[in-house]
Design a protein around this motif. Structure first.
Motif, mmCIF file in Angstrom:
data_model
loop_
_atom_site.group_PDB
_atom_site.id
_atom_site.type_symbol
_atom_site.label_atom_id
_atom_site.label_comp_id
_atom_site.label_asym_id
_atom_site.label_seq_id
_atom_site.Cartn_x
_atom_site.Cartn_y
_atom_site.Cartn_z
ATOM 1 N N SER A 62 0.524 -1.427 -0.253
ATOM 2 C CA SER A 62 0.328 0.212 -0.251
ATOM 3 C C SER A 62 1.023 1.276 -0.099
ATOM 4 C CB SER A 62 -1.102 0.273 1.432
ATOM 5 O OG SER A 62 -0.303 -0.097 2.168
ATOM 6 N N ARG A 63 2.465 0.748 -0.080
ATOM 7 C CA ARG A 63 2.626 2.444 -0.445
ATOM 8 C C ARG A 63 3.140 3.171 -1.405
ATOM 9 N NH1 ARG A 63 7.584 1.406 4.896
ATOM 10 N NH2 ARG A 63 7.828 3.223 3.960
ATOM 11 N N ASP A 64 3.949 3.865 -1.110
ATOM 12 C CA ASP A 64 4.054 4.286 -2.715
ATOM 13 C C ASP A 64 5.609 4.160 -2.884
ATOM 14 O OD1 ASP A 64 4.491 6.268 -4.755
ATOM 15 O OD2 ASP A 64 2.920 7.657 -4.273
ATOM 16 N N LEU A 65 5.992 3.530 -3.152
ATOM 17 C CA LEU A 65 7.768 4.030 -2.424
ATOM 18 C C LEU A 65 8.026 5.180 -3.995
ATOM 19 C CD1 LEU A 65 8.575 0.033 -2.856
ATOM 20 C CD2 LEU A 65 8.118 1.584 -1.077
ATOM 21 N N ALA A 66 7.629 5.076 -4.929
ATOM 22 C CA ALA A 66 8.408 5.642 -6.352
ATOM 23 C C ALA A 66 8.603 7.175 -5.650
ATOM 24 C CB ALA A 66 7.462 5.153 -7.292
ATOM 25 N N GLY A 67 7.112 7.555 -5.143
ATOM 26 C CA GLY A 67 6.729 8.966 -4.578
ATOM 27 C C GLY A 67 8.219 9.171 -3.149
ATOM 28 N N GLU A 68 7.939 7.890 -2.682
ATOM 29 C CA GLU A 68 9.379 8.331 -1.434
ATOM 30 C C GLU A 68 10.533 8.425 -1.929
ATOM 31 O OE1 GLU A 68 8.202 4.963 2.191
ATOM 32 O OE2 GLU A 68 6.155 4.932 1.328
ATOM 33 N N ALA A 69 10.786 7.898 -3.260
ATOM 34 C CA ALA A 69 11.968 7.792 -3.760
ATOM 35 C C ALA A 69 12.708 9.107 -3.978
ATOM 36 C CB ALA A 69 12.539 6.577 -4.659
ATOM 37 N N THR A 70 11.524 9.706 -4.955
ATOM 38 C CA THR A 70 11.462 10.962 -5.845
ATOM 39 C C THR A 70 11.283 11.993 -4.110
ATOM 40 O OG1 THR A 70 10.103 10.097 -7.431
ATOM 41 C CG2 THR A 70 10.193 12.112 -7.030
ATOM 42 N N ALA A 71 10.642 11.912 -3.170
ATOM 43 C CA ALA A 71 10.526 12.797 -3.011
ATOM 44 C C ALA A 71 11.891 12.807 -1.543
ATOM 45 C CB ALA A 71 10.197 13.123 -1.671
ATOM 46 N N ALA A 72 12.731 11.451 -1.683
ATOM 47 C CA ALA A 72 14.330 11.514 -0.708
ATOM 48 C C ALA A 72 14.912 12.010 -1.340
ATOM 49 C CB ALA A 72 14.170 9.887 -0.405
ATOM 50 N N MET A 73 15.313 12.010 -3.031
ATOM 51 C CA MET A 73 15.990 12.421 -3.875
ATOM 52 C C MET A 73 16.114 13.545 -4.123
ATOM 53 S SD MET A 73 17.979 9.934 -5.105
ATOM 54 C CE MET A 73 18.836 10.529 -6.867
ATOM 55 N N ALA A 74 15.260 14.465 -3.710
ATOM 56 C CA ALA A 74 14.872 15.704 -3.955
ATOM 57 C C ALA A 74 15.544 15.872 -2.935
ATOM 58 C CB ALA A 74 13.237 16.061 -4.204
#
Length: 178
Positions: A62-74
């Protein structure tokens, strides 16, 4: 003659916080790998366009791993001394979540290695231009928390941040020619 200068004392509370801090840092490790095709050269500061990360794990969670990774990279790029994001930038960064295991702090406490939290990110840096995009480098980080107990609760929430910071550190070293 005796030295009567008072030395600072460590209170019990400060000692406990120091130990917890050391244990939290010691519990997380990263493994890095990079392949660079071309040196970055030129000026020290780099402007990049960060593309949204892709979730390549195939996990049905149920997690948005892509969104979390994008936020972490940003966030890691914002905190960088070498890179910054901007529009019309000559460099583009793409990012993939290659692996993710949520893990369990209780299992890590019972037996180190069991219940490890893992997160693997891979990023590529591309030079954009009229003749098409040219890949300049690929950077990978495998973050892992494999031991610890209660102080490692929530490792699944910060493991992608750890991997993203490691990737940006690799990119900075590459940009500086180190």
């Amino acid at each position: 003659m005796t030295d009567t200068a008072q030395r600072p004392t460590l209170t019990t509370g400060m000692a406990v916080l120091a130990v917890i801090g050391l244990l939290a840092v010691a519990g997380c490790e990263t493994r890095s790998a990079s392949t660079t095709v071309a040196p970055l050269g030129g000026e020290v500061e780099r402007v990049v366009i960060l593309e949204p990360c892709e979730d390549r794990t195939g996990l049905q969670i149920s997690r948005d791993l892509a969104g979390e990774a994008t936020a972490a990279m940003a966030k890691a790029i914002r905190e960088s001394e070498v890179f910054r994001t901007g529009t019309g930038a000559p460099l583009r960064v793409s990012c993939d979540v290659e692996g993710f295991i949520e893990g369990s702090a209780v299992k890590r406490w019972v037996m180190p290695g069991w219940g490890a939290t893992k997160g693997t990110l891979r990023a590529a840096v591309w030079r954009t231009g009229d003749g098409g995009d040219a890949m300049l480098g690929v950077f990978e980080s495998r973050g892992q928390v494999s031991s610890g107990g209660l102080y490692t609760l929530g490792a699944d929430d910060y493991i992608l941040d750890v991997a993203a910071r490691d990737i940006v550190r690799q990119m900075e070293a590459w940009a500086r020619g180190v």
